[in-house]
Design a protein around this motif. Structure first.
Motif, mmCIF file in Angstrom:
data_model
loop_
_atom_site.group_PDB
_atom_site.id
_atom_site.type_symbol
_atom_site.label_atom_id
_atom_site.label_comp_id
_atom_site.label_asym_id
_atom_site.label_seq_id
_atom_site.Cartn_x
_atom_site.Cartn_y
_atom_site.Cartn_z
ATOM 1 N N PRO A 1 20.648 18.313 8.328
ATOM 2 C CA PRO A 1 19.436 17.872 7.631
ATOM 3 C C PRO A 1 18.888 16.549 8.148
ATOM 4 O O PRO A 1 17.687 16.348 8.164
ATOM 5 C CB PRO A 1 19.885 17.758 6.174
ATOM 6 C CG PRO A 1 21.375 17.650 6.219
ATOM 7 C CD PRO A 1 21.823 18.308 7.479
ATOM 8 N N ALA A 2 19.732 15.641 8.580
ATOM 9 C CA ALA A 2 19.246 14.339 9.035
ATOM 10 C C ALA A 2 19.020 14.393 10.537
ATOM 11 O O ALA A 2 19.939 14.614 11.307
ATOM 12 C CB ALA A 2 20.277 13.260 8.696
ATOM 13 N N GLU A 3 17.744 14.210 10.934
ATOM 14 C CA GLU A 3 17.398 14.261 12.350
ATOM 15 C C GLU A 3 17.394 12.854 12.904
ATOM 16 O O GLU A 3 16.784 11.947 12.333
ATOM 17 C CB GLU A 3 16.028 14.903 12.522
ATOM 18 C CG GLU A 3 15.651 15.070 13.967
ATOM 19 C CD GLU A 3 14.336 15.803 14.114
ATOM 20 O OE1 GLU A 3 13.610 15.470 15.055
ATOM 21 O OE2 GLU A 3 14.046 16.686 13.301
ATOM 22 N N THR A 4 18.060 12.624 14.021
ATOM 23 C CA THR A 4 18.114 11.304 14.621
ATOM 24 C C THR A 4 16.947 11.126 15.582
ATOM 25 O O THR A 4 16.328 12.089 16.018
ATOM 26 C CB THR A 4 19.447 11.128 15.377
ATOM 27 O OG1 THR A 4 19.488 12.075 16.431
ATOM 28 C CG2 THR A 4 20.637 11.305 14.454
ATOM 29 N N ALA A 5 16.657 9.887 15.936
ATOM 30 C CA ALA A 5 15.552 9.575 16.839
ATOM 31 C C ALA A 5 15.786 10.144 18.234
ATOM 32 O O ALA A 5 14.862 10.709 18.824
ATOM 33 C CB ALA A 5 15.317 8.069 16.883
ATOM 34 N N PRO A 6 16.994 10.033 18.808
ATOM 35 C CA PRO A 6 17.187 10.617 20.140
ATOM 36 C C PRO A 6 17.002 12.140 20.138
ATOM 37 O O PRO A 6 16.471 12.695 21.093
ATOM 38 C CB PRO A 6 18.631 10.241 20.504
ATOM 39 C CG PRO A 6 18.949 9.043 19.691
ATOM 40 C CD PRO A 6 18.169 9.206 18.432
ATOM 41 N N ALA A 7 17.417 12.804 19.077
ATOM 42 C CA ALA A 7 17.261 14.259 19.012
ATOM 43 C C ALA A 7 15.791 14.632 18.956
ATOM 44 O O ALA A 7 15.361 15.601 19.587
ATOM 45 C CB ALA A 7 18.006 14.823 17.817
ATOM 46 N N SER A 8 14.990 13.882 18.211
ATOM 47 C CA SER A 8 13.565 14.205 18.137
ATOM 48 C C SER A 8 12.881 13.932 19.471
ATOM 49 O O SER A 8 12.008 14.684 19.888
ATOM 50 C CB SER A 8 12.897 13.423 17.007
ATOM 51 O OG SER A 8 12.929 12.031 17.291
ATOM 52 N N ARG A 9 13.288 12.861 20.171
ATOM 53 C CA ARG A 9 12.715 12.591 21.487
ATOM 54 C C ARG A 9 13.123 13.669 22.486
ATOM 55 O O ARG A 9 12.330 14.102 23.309
ATOM 56 C CB ARG A 9 13.154 11.218 21.993
ATOM 57 C CG ARG A 9 12.425 10.079 21.318
ATOM 58 C CD ARG A 9 12.714 8.807 22.057
ATOM 59 N NE ARG A 9 14.170 8.614 22.143
ATOM 60 C CZ ARG A 9 14.812 7.502 21.829
ATOM 61 N NH1 ARG A 9 14.139 6.451 21.440
ATOM 62 N NH2 ARG A 9 16.110 7.422 21.923
ATOM 63 N N LEU A 10 14.371 14.107 22.402
ATOM 64 C CA LEU A 10 14.842 15.163 23.288
ATOM 65 C C LEU A 10 14.100 16.464 23.019
ATOM 66 O O LEU A 10 13.699 17.171 23.948
ATOM 67 C CB LEU A 10 16.353 15.354 23.110
ATOM 68 C CG LEU A 10 17.079 16.159 24.153
ATOM 69 C CD1 LEU A 10 16.892 15.551 25.536
ATOM 70 C CD2 LEU A 10 18.547 16.266 23.820
ATOM 71 N N ARG A 11 13.885 16.782 21.746
ATOM 72 C CA ARG A 11 13.136 17.991 21.389
ATOM 73 C C ARG A 11 11.709 17.907 21.924
ATOM 74 O O ARG A 11 11.184 18.869 22.479
ATOM 75 C CB ARG A 11 13.128 18.194 19.872
ATOM 76 C CG ARG A 11 12.342 19.454 19.505
ATOM 77 C CD ARG A 11 12.269 19.725 18.008
ATOM 78 N NE ARG A 11 13.589 19.960 17.480
ATOM 79 C CZ ARG A 11 14.144 19.252 16.500
ATOM 80 N NH1 ARG A 11 13.489 18.272 15.939
ATOM 81 N NH2 ARG A 11 15.355 19.520 16.077
ATOM 82 N N ALA A 12 11.076 16.758 21.781
ATOM 83 C CA ALA A 12 9.717 16.582 22.279
ATOM 84 C C ALA A 12 9.682 16.706 23.799
ATOM 85 O O ALA A 12 8.766 17.319 24.369
ATOM 86 C CB ALA A 12 9.170 15.229 21.846
ATOM 87 N N PHE A 13 10.694 16.147 24.467
ATOM 88 C CA PHE A 13 10.760 16.254 25.923
ATOM 89 C C PHE A 13 10.883 17.708 26.364
ATOM 90 O O PHE A 13 10.181 18.160 27.260
ATOM 91 C CB PHE A 13 11.942 15.436 26.458
ATOM 92 C CG PHE A 13 12.202 15.653 27.916
ATOM 93 C CD1 PHE A 13 11.377 15.078 28.877
ATOM 94 C CD2 PHE A 13 13.278 16.437 28.329
ATOM 95 C CE1 PHE A 13 11.624 15.273 30.219
ATOM 96 C CE2 PHE A 13 13.511 16.649 29.680
ATOM 97 C CZ PHE A 13 12.687 16.057 30.622
ATOM 98 N N PHE A 14 11.794 18.451 25.712
ATOM 99 C CA PHE A 14 11.984 19.857 26.095
ATOM 100 C C PHE A 14 10.750 20.692 25.784
ATOM 101 O O PHE A 14 10.397 21.588 26.540
ATOM 102 C CB PHE A 14 13.220 20.446 25.402
ATOM 103 C CG PHE A 14 14.505 20.046 26.063
ATOM 104 C CD1 PHE A 14 14.662 20.114 27.438
ATOM 105 C CD2 PHE A 14 15.566 19.585 25.312
ATOM 106 C CE1 PHE A 14 15.848 19.751 28.055
ATOM 107 C CE2 PHE A 14 16.753 19.222 25.913
ATOM 108 C CZ PHE A 14 16.899 19.300 27.281
#
Length: 175
Positions: free
Chosen positions: A37-50
Motif C-alpha cells: 500500500p505504501a509507494e516509495t518515491a524511487p518506485a514511483s520514479r522507476l514506474r514513470a521511467f519504465f
C-alpha cells in the motif's frame, strides 16, 4: 538517442527491446504496487521511467518499417531450443545433399562403363534414385552430338550450392 547508447546496434532492435522491457517492467511494478500500500518515491520514479520507455519504444515501433526488420523479428521470437532445432534440421538436409551428391557421382562414373547392366541390382536402385533429379535438367540441356550429356554438371552445381547455403561447415558440398 537510442543508438547512441549502443553504437552499431540497429534502431529497430532497440525500439523493440525498449517497448518490451518497458511494458514488462511497468506491469511488474503495477503488480508490486498493488501488493504494497505504501509507494516509495524511487518506485514511483522507476514506474514513470519504465512507462516513458514503453511509450518511447512503442512510438519507435510505430514509426519504423517492420518489413525491413522481419528477419530480426523472426530470430528474436525464436527461442534457443527452436534455433537449435532449425540448425539440426538444416544440418540434416545438408548431410542428405552430400550423400545424394555421392550417389550422383557414382551414377555418372558408372555411365563411363558400357557393360554395366542398369536393370540388375544394385544399379537399378541407383538409377531409380538419381534419374528423376537428372531428368529435371535433361529437359533444359539436350545432349551434345547425341552422346555427351552435360546435365549432371548442372545437377552437381545446384546441389553443391544448396549444400553451401544450408551448411555452416565449409567442407560440405565439396569433393
Amino acid at each position: 538517442a537510442a543508438s547512441a547508447v549502443l553504437p552499431g546496434a540497429p534502431r529497430e532492435s532497440l525500439a523493440i527491446a525498449a517497448a518490451v522491457a518497458g511494458k514488462h517492467a511497468s506491469l511488474a511494478l503495477v503488480a508490486g504496487a498493488a501488493s504494497s500500500p505504501a509507494e516509495t518515491a524511487p518506485a514511483s520514479r522507476l514506474r514513470a521511467f519504465f512507462r516513458a520507455q514503453a511509450a518511447e519504444g512503442a512510438a519507435m515501433v510505430g514509426r519504423m518499417d517492420l518489413g525491413a526488420s522481419a528477419l530480426f523479428l523472426v530470430s528474436a521470437a525464436m527461442s534457443y531450443k527452436e534455433q537449435k532445432m532449425v540448425a539440426l534440421v538444416t544440418q540434416a538436409v545438408g548431410s542428405f545433399i552430400k550423400l545424394y551428391l555421392l550417389l550422383l557421382f557414382v551414377r555418372v562414373l558408372l555411365t563411363w562403363f558400357p557393360n554395366v547392366d542398369w536393370m540388375r541390382q544394385p544399379w537399378s536402385i541407383l538409377r531409380q534414385i538419381t534419374d528423376p533429379y537428372l531428368n529435371l535438367f535433361r529437359n533444359l540441356i539436350p545432349p551434345i552430338m547425341g552422346q555427351i550429356d552435360f546435365t549432371p554438371i548442372l545437377g552437381f552445381m545446384v546441389l553443391q550450392f544448396l549444400a553451401k547455403v544450408l551448411s555452416s561447415d565449409p567442407s560440405v558440398g565439396r569433393f
